[in-house]
Write an enzyme that holds these catalytic residues in place. Structure first.
Site, PDB file in Angstrom:
ATOM      1  N   GLN A  32      -4.191  -1.683   9.802  1.00  0.00           N
ATOM      2  CA  GLN A  32      -4.268  -3.364   9.232  1.00  0.00           C
ATOM      3  C   GLN A  32      -4.895  -4.210   9.932  1.00  0.00           C
ATOM      4  O   GLN A  32      -4.712  -3.926  11.925  1.00  0.00           O
ATOM      5  CB  GLN A  32      -3.044  -3.411   8.695  1.00  0.00           C
ATOM      6  CG  GLN A  32      -3.049  -4.642   8.245  1.00  0.00           C
ATOM      7  CD  GLN A  32      -3.549  -4.654   6.471  1.00  0.00           C
ATOM      8  OE1 GLN A  32      -3.803  -3.586   6.229  1.00  0.00           O
ATOM      9  NE2 GLN A  32      -4.143  -5.590   6.450  1.00  0.00           N
TER      10      GLN A  32
ATOM     11  N   ASP B 177     -11.081   3.193   4.848  1.00  0.00           N
ATOM     12  CA  ASP B 177     -11.868   1.159   5.030  1.00  0.00           C
ATOM     13  C   ASP B 177     -13.028   1.697   5.241  1.00  0.00           C
ATOM     14  O   ASP B 177     -13.465   0.840   4.609  1.00  0.00           O
ATOM     15  CB  ASP B 177     -10.447   1.044   6.085  1.00  0.00           C
ATOM     16  CG  ASP B 177      -9.535   0.379   5.679  1.00  0.00           C
ATOM     17  OD1 ASP B 177      -9.663  -0.216   4.520  1.00  0.00           O
ATOM     18  OD2 ASP B 177      -8.521   0.419   6.167  1.00  0.00           O
TER      19      ASP B 177
ATOM     20  N   LYS C 290       0.668  -1.371   0.130  1.00  0.00           N
ATOM     21  CA  LYS C 290      -0.349  -0.218   0.568  1.00  0.00           C
ATOM     22  C   LYS C 290       0.853   0.349   0.101  1.00  0.00           C
ATOM     23  O   LYS C 290       0.561   2.323  -0.522  1.00  0.00           O
ATOM     24  CB  LYS C 290      -1.327   0.406   1.554  1.00  0.00           C
ATOM     25  CG  LYS C 290      -1.988  -1.232   1.112  1.00  0.00           C
ATOM     26  CD  LYS C 290      -2.929  -0.815   3.126  1.00  0.00           C
ATOM     27  CE  LYS C 290      -3.771  -2.343   2.376  1.00  0.00           C
ATOM     28  NZ  LYS C 290      -4.816  -2.268   3.676  1.00  0.00           N
TER      29      LYS C 290
HETATM   30  N1  GUN Z   1      -7.247  -6.645   6.168  1.00  0.00           N
HETATM   31  C1  GUN Z   1      -7.960  -7.473   5.317  1.00  0.00           C
HETATM   32  N2  GUN Z   1      -7.875  -6.475   4.308  1.00  0.00           N
HETATM   33  C2  GUN Z   1      -8.091  -5.346   4.887  1.00  0.00           C
HETATM   34  C3  GUN Z   1      -8.526  -3.939   4.447  1.00  0.00           C
HETATM   35  O1  GUN Z   1      -8.892  -3.900   2.957  1.00  0.00           O
HETATM   36  N3  GUN Z   1      -8.240  -2.907   5.437  1.00  0.00           N
HETATM   37  C4  GUN Z   1      -7.635  -3.168   6.721  1.00  0.00           C
HETATM   38  N4  GUN Z   1      -7.504  -2.266   7.001  1.00  0.00           N
HETATM   39  N5  GUN Z   1      -6.825  -4.600   7.341  1.00  0.00           N
HETATM   40  C5  GUN Z   1      -7.315  -5.368   6.177  1.00  0.00           C
END
Ligand code: GUN
Length: 285
Positions: free
Chosen positions: A97, A120, A53
């Site tokens: 995350q 998110d 990311k």
């Molecule tokens: N863990 C797995 N997928 C995601 C996501 O799209 N965002 C976040 N913050 N954590 C994740």
């Protein structure tokens, strides 16, 4: 003959647009979209995800910061970091995350985030707005799936979408998004009885359960569109999805590969959401 839905390609095309819009925003307002990623602990999969990311942010001309907190960090410390980032004008998107260590309450952590920095879409206000068909932000994986379906001209309206998996990250928001697009939606999950009777009804089958190659050809309808959200490692260390690609590929009309399907789209839509958050910020200044 089945068609591959090439998430890598769609993601690259979308990123070109994001790069252009990021530059325009900077030239017009001086605002550079900024993302802060927070990783607690050292889960290897999460580390890779956050690193990808951050790299993608850099390539699109955005600013990014990463906070790697130890597994032992208290919930209080995490909440106070989020509180500071909520006030930081360089940061327009905050990503925590998931999963978090078990001593932390994810609902409390998501709620601490300023809803307009929640790229998110996991803050309860944003989740609620999606359900009310009035979203400010759409969670990255569901949004990426929607973009892929649209790119390949797959009709959603009136179709029966079966979602396997009921997580807050994918299953529930993608079901809401498909319902907002006037699909008929069924959500199945680990406790669902007679799962194949339900999955074989799907015109569009979206699978997000985290179980290697669980979906076999007997579980899908001839000509179905299959979206595989899973990223698992099999016994020989190879990355595989929740769908047995080789087994089903002749029976489907479209399918997302793993890797190279939904995964790249998730990262791209995070950038998209960060850009939109920065545009809203610049607009309100
Ligand atoms: N863990 C797995 N997928 C995601 C996501 O799209 N965002 C976040 N913050 N954590 C994740």
């Amino acid at each position: 003959m089945s068609k591959i839905m090439d998430g890598k390609r769609v993601s690259q095309e979308t990123k070109k647009w994001i790069i252009q819009k990021t530059k325009e925003l900077k030239d017009r307002t001086g605002v550079v979209p900024g993302l802060a990623s927070i990783l607690v602990g050292n889960d290897p999969a999460s580390e890779i995800y956050v690193r990808n990311k951050r790299r993608a942010c850099g390539r699109c001309g955005m600013f990014s910061e990463e906070y790697n907190l130890s597994e032992e960090t208290s919930e209080e410390e995490l909440l106070s970091l989020i509180g500071r980032l909520n006030l930081d004008e360089k940061i327009h998107g905050i990503l925590v995350q998931l999963p978090l260590p078990i001593h932390m309450n994810p609902a409390k952590v998501m709620k601490k985030m300023s809803p307009n920095k929640d790229v998110d879409g996991f803050h309860p206000e944003n989740t609620g707005k999606l359900y009310q068909e009035n979203p400010d932000v759409i969670s990255c994986t569901p949004y990426g799936i929607e973009k892929l379906l649209d790119y390949y001209g797959i009709k959603i309206l009136g179709k029966h979408v079966v979602v396997v998996g009921k997580s807050n990250i994918v299953g529930k928001p993608v079901a809401a998004l498909m319902l907002n697009r006037d699909a008929t939606v069924t959500i199945a999950h680990i406790e669902t009885q007679n799962l194949p009777t339900i999955t074989t009804m799907a015109d569009i089958l979206i699978v997000a359960i985290g179980d290697s190659q669980f979906i076999k050809k007997e579980m899908i309808k001839e000509g179905a569109v299959v979206i595989d959200v899973g990223i698992n490692r099999n016994e020989s260390g190879k990355i595989v999805g929740d769908v047995d690609f080789e087994d089903v590929k002749e029976k489907v009309s479209y399918i997302t590969p793993v890797p190279g399907g939904v995964g790249p789209m998730t990262i791209t839509m995070l950038l998209w959401n960060t850009l939109e958050a920065a545009e809203t910020f610049a607009h309100g200044k």
